[in-house]
Design a protein around this motif. Structure first.
Motif, mmCIF file in Angstrom:
data_model
loop_
_atom_site.group_PDB
_atom_site.id
_atom_site.type_symbol
_atom_site.label_atom_id
_atom_site.label_comp_id
_atom_site.label_asym_id
_atom_site.label_seq_id
_atom_site.Cartn_x
_atom_site.Cartn_y
_atom_site.Cartn_z
ATOM 1 N N MET A 1 40.045 54.050 39.684
ATOM 2 C CA MET A 1 40.907 52.921 39.313
ATOM 3 C C MET A 1 40.141 51.589 39.392
ATOM 4 S SD MET A 1 44.022 53.710 38.490
ATOM 5 C CE MET A 1 45.019 52.293 38.917
ATOM 6 N N LEU A 2 40.468 50.721 38.480
ATOM 7 C CA LEU A 2 39.861 49.398 38.518
ATOM 8 C C LEU A 2 40.507 48.564 39.620
ATOM 9 C CD1 LEU A 2 39.759 48.638 34.702
ATOM 10 C CD2 LEU A 2 37.776 49.057 36.155
ATOM 11 N N PRO A 3 39.748 47.680 40.212
ATOM 12 C CA PRO A 3 40.335 46.788 41.226
ATOM 13 C C PRO A 3 41.385 45.882 40.596
ATOM 14 C CG PRO A 3 38.099 46.082 40.667
ATOM 15 C CD PRO A 3 38.331 47.424 39.991
ATOM 16 N N ASN A 4 42.280 45.468 41.426
ATOM 17 C CA ASN A 4 43.352 44.603 40.927
ATOM 18 C C ASN A 4 42.764 43.249 40.506
ATOM 19 O OD1 ASN A 4 45.566 42.843 40.624
ATOM 20 N ND2 ASN A 4 46.805 44.168 41.918
ATOM 21 N N VAL A 5 42.769 42.999 39.190
ATOM 22 C CA VAL A 5 42.140 41.781 38.674
ATOM 23 C C VAL A 5 42.874 40.546 39.184
ATOM 24 C CG1 VAL A 5 41.537 40.503 36.605
ATOM 25 C CG2 VAL A 5 41.348 43.001 36.626
ATOM 26 N N ASN A 6 44.183 40.613 39.212
ATOM 27 C CA ASN A 6 44.948 39.456 39.669
ATOM 28 C C ASN A 6 44.631 39.141 41.128
ATOM 29 O OD1 ASN A 6 46.226 38.956 37.250
ATOM 30 N ND2 ASN A 6 47.892 40.387 37.685
ATOM 31 N N GLN A 7 44.483 40.199 41.919
ATOM 32 C CA GLN A 7 44.168 39.978 43.322
ATOM 33 C C GLN A 7 42.788 39.351 43.464
ATOM 34 O OE1 GLN A 7 44.428 43.507 45.738
ATOM 35 N NE2 GLN A 7 46.386 42.857 46.604
ATOM 36 N N PHE A 8 41.869 39.774 42.599
ATOM 37 C CA PHE A 8 40.508 39.232 42.657
ATOM 38 C C PHE A 8 40.516 37.736 42.376
ATOM 39 C CE2 PHE A 8 36.671 38.062 40.229
ATOM 40 C CZ PHE A 8 35.731 38.243 41.228
ATOM 41 N N PHE A 9 41.221 37.325 41.351
ATOM 42 C CA PHE A 9 41.235 35.907 41.003
ATOM 43 C C PHE A 9 42.027 35.091 42.005
ATOM 44 C CE2 PHE A 9 40.016 37.452 36.740
ATOM 45 C CZ PHE A 9 38.933 36.619 36.536
ATOM 46 N N ASP A 10 43.003 35.727 42.649
ATOM 47 C CA ASP A 10 43.764 35.009 43.667
ATOM 48 C C ASP A 10 42.901 34.702 44.878
ATOM 49 O OD1 ASP A 10 46.030 34.796 42.246
ATOM 50 O OD2 ASP A 10 47.021 36.542 43.120
ATOM 51 N N SER A 11 41.894 35.523 45.109
ATOM 52 C CA SER A 11 41.034 35.309 46.275
ATOM 53 C C SER A 11 40.044 34.184 46.016
ATOM 54 C CB SER A 11 40.280 36.594 46.626
ATOM 55 O OG SER A 11 39.396 36.917 45.571
ATOM 56 N N LEU A 12 39.849 33.834 44.739
ATOM 57 C CA LEU A 12 38.922 32.754 44.422
ATOM 58 C C LEU A 12 39.575 31.413 44.708
ATOM 59 C CD1 LEU A 12 37.479 34.001 41.023
ATOM 60 C CD2 LEU A 12 36.352 34.026 43.245
ATOM 61 N N PRO A 13 38.777 30.458 45.193
ATOM 62 C CA PRO A 13 39.313 29.120 45.425
ATOM 63 C C PRO A 13 39.664 28.456 44.105
ATOM 64 C CG PRO A 13 36.932 29.109 45.757
ATOM 65 C CD PRO A 13 37.339 30.550 45.554
ATOM 66 N N LYS A 14 40.856 27.923 44.026
ATOM 67 C CA LYS A 14 41.280 27.269 42.785
ATOM 68 C C LYS A 14 40.744 25.843 42.746
ATOM 69 C CE LYS A 14 45.305 29.740 41.224
ATOM 70 N NZ LYS A 14 45.748 30.700 42.211
ATOM 71 N N LYS A 15 40.383 25.439 41.527
ATOM 72 C CA LYS A 15 39.900 24.074 41.358
ATOM 73 C C LYS A 15 41.096 23.127 41.346
ATOM 74 C CE LYS A 15 36.720 21.340 38.571
ATOM 75 N NZ LYS A 15 35.890 21.314 37.362
ATOM 76 N N GLN A 16 41.081 22.221 42.286
ATOM 77 C CA GLN A 16 42.207 21.305 42.397
ATOM 78 C C GLN A 16 41.752 19.872 42.186
ATOM 79 O OE1 GLN A 16 43.743 22.630 46.310
ATOM 80 N NE2 GLN A 16 45.711 22.699 45.293
ATOM 81 N N CYS A 17 42.659 19.081 41.669
ATOM 82 C CA CYS A 17 42.386 17.662 41.489
ATOM 83 C C CYS A 17 42.255 17.016 42.858
ATOM 84 C CB CYS A 17 43.505 17.014 40.677
ATOM 85 S SG CYS A 17 43.391 15.222 40.602
ATOM 86 N N SER A 18 41.204 16.235 43.055
ATOM 87 C CA SER A 18 40.979 15.612 44.351
ATOM 88 C C SER A 18 41.933 14.446 44.576
ATOM 89 C CB SER A 18 39.535 15.115 44.450
ATOM 90 O OG SER A 18 39.263 14.172 43.435
ATOM 91 N N LYS A 19 42.643 14.058 43.525
ATOM 92 C CA LYS A 19 43.566 12.924 43.673
ATOM 93 C C LYS A 19 44.990 13.390 43.882
ATOM 94 C CE LYS A 19 41.452 8.866 41.664
ATOM 95 N NZ LYS A 19 41.661 7.741 40.761
#
Ligand SMILES: [Zn+2]
Length: 59
Positions: A1-19
């Protein structure tokens, strides 16, 4: 089975606006740490200068 793609991207830090802290979409131009709204709005305060001749008490 392939790893859960959604879970993988959820573990990545999201780019947030610094303001405003809103999550930004991955952009090709990653030179800025603020969203388009904040980067656009930040231009106005810099160009805005109060008129030294304006005196509200002189009305
Ligand atoms: Zn922002």
């Amino acid at each position: 089975m392939l790893p859960n793609v959604n879970q993988f991207f959820d573990s990545l830090p999201k780019k947030q606006c610094s303001k405003c802290g809103s999550v930004m979409e991955e952009l090709s131009e990653c030179y800025t740490h603020v969203c388009n709204e904040c980067s656009g709005q930040s231009i106005y305060p810099l160009s805005f200068k109060p008129d030294p001749k304006y005196n509200p008490k002189a009305v």
